[in-house]
Design a protein around this motif. Structure first.
Motif, PDB file in Angstrom:
ATOM      1  N   ASP A   1       0.997  -1.279  -0.302  1.00 19.75           N
ATOM      2  CA  ASP A   1       0.103  -0.124  -0.506  1.00 19.75           C
ATOM      3  C   ASP A   1       0.835   1.084  -0.195  1.00 19.75           C
ATOM      4  O   ASP A   1      -0.075   2.100  -0.366  1.00 19.75           O
ATOM      5  N   GLY A   2       2.263   1.118   0.160  1.00 19.84           N
ATOM      6  CA  GLY A   2       3.014   2.280   0.078  1.00 19.84           C
ATOM      7  C   GLY A   2       3.424   2.446  -0.931  1.00 19.84           C
ATOM      8  O   GLY A   2       4.303   3.667  -1.660  1.00 19.84           O
ATOM      9  N   ASN A   3       3.166   1.245  -1.607  1.00 25.00           N
ATOM     10  CA  ASN A   3       3.479   1.974  -3.371  1.00 25.00           C
ATOM     11  C   ASN A   3       2.264   1.572  -4.261  1.00 25.00           C
ATOM     12  O   ASN A   3       1.594   0.407  -5.466  1.00 25.00           O
ATOM     13  N   LEU A   4       1.536   2.475  -4.767  1.00 22.53           N
ATOM     14  CA  LEU A   4       0.927   2.641  -5.702  1.00 22.53           C
ATOM     15  C   LEU A   4       1.020   3.089  -7.275  1.00 22.53           C
ATOM     16  O   LEU A   4       1.518   4.822  -7.592  1.00 22.53           O
ATOM     17  N   GLN A   5       1.652   2.986  -7.739  1.00 19.39           N
ATOM     18  CA  GLN A   5       2.218   2.625  -9.162  1.00 19.39           C
ATOM     19  C   GLN A   5       0.986   2.569 -10.823  1.00 19.39           C
ATOM     20  O   GLN A   5       0.620   2.080 -10.929  1.00 19.39           O
ATOM     21  N   THR A   6       1.184   3.965 -11.476  1.00 19.61           N
ATOM     22  CA  THR A   6       0.399   3.582 -12.368  1.00 19.61           C
ATOM     23  C   THR A   6       0.612   3.752 -13.678  1.00 19.61           C
ATOM     24  O   THR A   6       2.074   4.402 -13.274  1.00 19.61           O
ATOM     25  N   VAL A   7       0.671   3.162 -14.878  1.00 22.00           N
ATOM     26  CA  VAL A   7       0.652   3.307 -16.518  1.00 22.00           C
ATOM     27  C   VAL A   7       0.086   3.643 -17.087  1.00 22.00           C
ATOM     28  O   VAL A   7      -1.122   3.505 -16.764  1.00 22.00           O
ATOM     29  N   GLU A   8       0.181   4.548 -18.319  1.00 20.61           N
ATOM     30  CA  GLU A   8      -0.506   4.822 -19.737  1.00 20.61           C
ATOM     31  C   GLU A   8      -0.303   3.806 -20.396  1.00 20.61           C
ATOM     32  O   GLU A   8       0.503   2.752 -20.576  1.00 20.61           O
ATOM     33  N   TRP A   9      -1.462   2.438 -20.536  1.00 23.08           N
ATOM     34  CA  TRP A   9      -2.105   1.431 -20.790  1.00 23.08           C
ATOM     35  C   TRP A   9      -2.847   1.471 -21.859  1.00 23.08           C
ATOM     36  O   TRP A   9      -3.921   1.810 -22.153  1.00 23.08           O
ATOM     37  N   ARG A  10      -2.695   1.537 -23.366  1.00 22.84           N
ATOM     38  CA  ARG A  10      -4.237   1.644 -24.117  1.00 22.84           C
ATOM     39  C   ARG A  10      -4.820   3.586 -24.457  1.00 22.84           C
ATOM     40  O   ARG A  10      -5.476   2.448 -24.150  1.00 22.84           O
ATOM     41  N   GLY A  11      -3.922   4.259 -23.877  1.00 18.98           N
ATOM     42  CA  GLY A  11      -4.845   4.990 -24.071  1.00 18.98           C
ATOM     43  C   GLY A  11      -5.268   5.342 -22.707  1.00 18.98           C
ATOM     44  O   GLY A  11      -6.985   5.989 -22.294  1.00 18.98           O
ATOM     45  N   GLN A  12      -5.283   4.456 -21.159  1.00 17.06           N
ATOM     46  CA  GLN A  12      -5.959   4.810 -20.157  1.00 17.06           C
ATOM     47  C   GLN A  12      -4.556   4.263 -19.247  1.00 17.06           C
ATOM     48  O   GLN A  12      -3.927   3.621 -19.248  1.00 17.06           O
ATOM     49  N   ARG A  13      -4.918   5.354 -18.210  1.00 17.96           N
ATOM     50  CA  ARG A  13      -3.769   5.307 -16.588  1.00 17.96           C
ATOM     51  C   ARG A  13      -4.508   3.747 -15.755  1.00 17.96           C
ATOM     52  O   ARG A  13      -5.984   4.384 -15.545  1.00 17.96           O
ATOM     53  N   VAL A  14      -3.664   3.069 -15.657  1.00 18.52           N
ATOM     54  CA  VAL A  14      -3.789   1.885 -15.174  1.00 18.52           C
ATOM     55  C   VAL A  14      -3.203   1.625 -13.999  1.00 18.52           C
ATOM     56  O   VAL A  14      -1.969   1.155 -13.853  1.00 18.52           O
ATOM     57  N   PRO A  15      -3.503   1.535 -12.658  1.00 17.96           N
ATOM     58  CA  PRO A  15      -2.900   1.346 -11.930  1.00 17.96           C
ATOM     59  C   PRO A  15      -1.744  -0.496 -11.959  1.00 17.96           C
ATOM     60  O   PRO A  15      -2.111  -0.849 -12.721  1.00 17.96           O
TER      61      PRO A  15
END
Length: 303
Positions: A29-43
């Protein structure tokens, strides 16, 4: 004290448990990373649990390995090529999480474990979870040299094991922060809330409900569970290994992670609906960690 009262446990055990709980909470829970994937920002997953080998040197009553019809020992080991593929994808994703070498077997039985650690360690934290039977000071030194971040030893026999492993790590000249010793020999009454689960209904062991309870579970929201051959399953509790989200030889980690099967399970489990197999037979708590990831996925799905 009556005959039915549990034996008193020194406060040191509780303190060790609380430190380990806090450490893992920070990992998840100390590390919530999101990435761009196929036009959407996802965890992004922040823990990749790898099962490097499909066998164990023990046959514990609380583990499916005790039943060869459920989990027979097989000399099936993850290839270094698969490890390199995953590492390359993690590098491209700028992954900041943790790789845990654990899963459905005893990782120290993999003859190339140090090489696996070497592949991942330049990029991320690498933790090894073991029963410790195959551990010695020389092996600890080799794993440290390979870049392991931490070794977590689960003690299943008796309290005397703790002093043995403390001496072993001392002989290997590693800092106390490098290792975690978990006392799993404690009874249910003495284990401060930690329980042995029924491994998604594959063993008749563990306290609590038999499964199907209405309770959230967040494993699928933060954890990518990879078997020795690249198959991705729901979590380490899923010893049935029948519900496959994909295979990392055939697909990328992100294709599997954002796929329809994990989406379906995430939505059910976040809502406390354990109606899908094998979750309908699982008594794991599953909601101790990962709430932030579940909330992030709910925003993505519009739940």
């Amino acid at each position: 004290m009556t005959e039915t009262d549990p034996l008193p446990i020194p406060s040191a055990y509780k303190e060790a448990f609380e430190r380990d709980f806090s450490r893992f909470n920070d990992i998840v829970d100390g590390n919530l990373q999101t990435v761009e994937w196929r036009g959407q920002r996802v965890p992004l997953f922040n823990q990749v649990e790898i099962s490097p080998i499909d066998m164990c040197n023990r046959s514990c009553v609380f583990c499916p390995r005790s039943d060869p019809e459920v989990a027979p020992n097989q000399t099936l080991a993850m290839s270094l090529d698969l490890c390199r593929k995953m590492a390359a994808e993690m590098l491209a994703l700028n992954f900041k999480g943790t790789v845990s070498l654990a899963g459905y077997g005893e990782p120290l039985m993999h003859r190339q474990l140090a090489e696996i650690v070497q592949i991942f360690s330049p990029l991320i934290n690498v933790e090894i979870y073991t029963n410790g039977d195959l551990l010695n000071a020389k092996r600890v030194t080799a794993l440290v040299a390979a870049g392991a971040s931490r070794i977590v030893v689960n003690l299943y026999d008796n309290p005397e094991q703790r002093s043995h492993f403390e001496a072993l790590f001392h002989a290997a000249k590693v800092a106390q922060s490098f290792y975690v010793i978990r006392d799993r020999w404690l009874s249910a009454e003495q284990s401060f809330g930690m329980k042995v689960t029924n491994r998604a209904g594959t063993v008749a062991f563990g306290g609590g409900q038999s499964g199907g309870q209405s309770r959230p579970c967040y494993y699928t929201h933060y954890l990518l569970m990879v078997d020795w051959n690249g198959d991705v399953f729901l979590c380490a509790q899923d010893w049935n290994r029948r519900v496959k989200a994909g295979n990392l030889f055939a697909s990328s980690m992100m294709e599997v992670w954002t796929g329809s099967l994990l989406k379906r399970y995430r939505r059910h489990l976040a809502a406390g609906r354990r109606d899908l197999s094998p979750c309908n037979k699982c008594n794991a708590d599953g909601d101790c960690f990962g709430l932030r990831h579940a909330q992030a996925w709910a925003a993505v799905y519009g739940d």
